[in-house]
Design a protein around this motif. Structure first.
Motif, short mmCIF file in Angstrom:
data_model
loop_
_atom_site.label_atom_id
_atom_site.label_comp_id
_atom_site.label_asym_id
_atom_site.label_seq_id
_atom_site.Cartn_x
_atom_site.Cartn_y
_atom_site.Cartn_z
N GLU A 80 -104.51 -29.57 -70.96
CA GLU A 80 -103.93 -28.31 -70.48
C GLU A 80 -102.79 -27.78 -71.35
O GLU A 80 -101.94 -27.04 -70.86
CB GLU A 80 -103.44 -28.50 -69.04
CG GLU A 80 -104.56 -28.83 -68.06
CD GLU A 80 -104.09 -28.63 -66.63
OE1 GLU A 80 -104.48 -27.62 -66.02
OE2 GLU A 80 -103.34 -29.49 -66.12
N HIS A 99 -95.32 -28.20 -66.41
CA HIS A 99 -96.52 -28.07 -65.56
C HIS A 99 -96.66 -29.35 -64.75
O HIS A 99 -96.59 -30.45 -65.30
CB HIS A 99 -97.77 -27.86 -66.41
CG HIS A 99 -99.02 -27.97 -65.59
ND1 HIS A 99 -99.31 -27.08 -64.56
CD2 HIS A 99 -100.03 -28.87 -65.60
CE1 HIS A 99 -100.45 -27.45 -64.00
NE2 HIS A 99 -100.91 -28.53 -64.61
N HIS A 101 -98.24 -31.24 -60.75
CA HIS A 101 -99.05 -31.19 -59.54
C HIS A 101 -98.19 -31.68 -58.38
O HIS A 101 -98.68 -32.37 -57.50
CB HIS A 101 -100.31 -32.04 -59.71
CG HIS A 101 -101.01 -31.82 -61.02
ND1 HIS A 101 -101.48 -32.83 -61.82
CD2 HIS A 101 -101.29 -30.65 -61.69
CE1 HIS A 101 -102.03 -32.31 -62.92
NE2 HIS A 101 -101.91 -31.00 -62.87
N LEU A 144 -108.84 -26.91 -64.22
CA LEU A 144 -107.87 -27.15 -65.30
C LEU A 144 -107.78 -25.96 -66.25
O LEU A 144 -108.77 -25.28 -66.51
CB LEU A 144 -108.25 -28.41 -66.08
CG LEU A 144 -108.32 -29.72 -65.29
CD1 LEU A 144 -108.56 -30.89 -66.24
CD2 LEU A 144 -107.06 -29.95 -64.47
N HIS A 169 -104.40 -26.76 -57.41
CA HIS A 169 -104.03 -27.44 -58.64
C HIS A 169 -102.55 -27.87 -58.66
O HIS A 169 -102.26 -29.05 -58.60
CB HIS A 169 -104.35 -26.50 -59.81
CG HIS A 169 -104.13 -27.08 -61.16
ND1 HIS A 169 -104.55 -26.47 -62.31
CD2 HIS A 169 -103.51 -28.21 -61.57
CE1 HIS A 169 -104.20 -27.20 -63.35
NE2 HIS A 169 -103.57 -28.26 -62.93
ZN ZN Z 1 -102.62 -29.55 -64.21
#
Ligand code: ZN
Length: 237
Positions: A80, A99, A101, A144, A169
């Motif tokens: 990613e 980034h 989760h 993704l 996500h």
């Molecule tokens: Zn991710």
């Protein structure tokens, strides 16, 4: 060390950011943090495909906005990395991207509920958070952001916000410094937890726009105090 040409002090701070985000529960085996290169325009620094809690100086690679490595390496890249690349391309003001989760924001993304500042630490949410639905951009996927095209769609959804929530996500947070992006990622997660709890108790009174702005400006002058504490917790890198 990979030959990124970056200031070693910046590499150290990026390694620390990885360890801190893991220690603070924002990332686990997955998730990543990047920072713009200090002397090469159009280039940013990001670890190779490593769990953030395990990242060391040798793992830091340099990338261009197409997600290609600029330094020579045989290491694998994060799938990613295009999240970072396309946000740097779209937002000249952004110096760092996280980034993750992290779990508490997931329900907000799934229900397209606004993440709003419930307390001063999340004043940066006063300018609003954005939402991104990958299905609207690309139909059914593995969720993704694994291409420049998907990264571009995400960056468009982010707009001028500090945070974009990604349905099914996670979330992506940006800052004008590495320390600010880390701070925001940590407090976006905490704010989400508190906001959900408060909603169970009754109607929530959030910070208004002016309160949020004033709190955010004050916090920006205090970030290093938290950073130094978080740094102490993770120990030597
Ligand atoms: Zn991710």
């Amino acid at each position: 060390m990979h030959n990124t040409g970056a200031n070693p002090e910046l590499i150290d701070r990026l390694v620390l950011a990885n360890r801190i985000l893991y220690d603070q529960g924002v990332v686990d085996g997955l998730g990543h943090v990047s920072v713009r290169h200090d002397s090469q325009p159009g280039v940013f620094l990001l670890s190779c495909n490593r769990a953030p809690g395990m990242v060391v100086r040798d793992d830091i690679l340099s990338y261009d906005y197409d997600g290609n490595t600029v330094c020579e390496t045989s290491e694998r890249s994060y799938l990613e990395r295009f999240i970072h690349a396309e946000i740097y391309r779209a937002r000249p003001d952004v110096m760092s991207v996280v980034h993750s989760h992290s779990p508490s924001v997931i329900p907000f993304a799934a229900t397209r509920t606004a993440l709003r500042p419930i307390y001063h630490m999340a004043g940066f949410l006063g300018c609003g958070c954005s939402h991104f639905d990958i299905r609207l951009a690309a139909g059914n996927t593995d969720m993704l952001i694994s291409s420049s095209q998907l990264g571009k769609s995400l960056a468009e959804s982010l707009g001028n916000s500090a945070v974009v929530l990604m349905r099914g996500h996670g979330s992506t947070t940006v800052g004008t410094s590495l320390e600010q992006a880390v701070f925001r990622a940590i407090y976006a997660e905490t704010n989400a937890k508190l906001q959900a709890q408060a909603k169970n108790l009754g109607e929530v009174e959030y910070l208004n726009d002016e309160e949020a702005k004033l709190a955010s400006d004050t916090n920006d002058g205090q970030i290093l105090r938290s950073w130094n504490f978080w740094k102490m917790r993770v120990g030597p890198i």
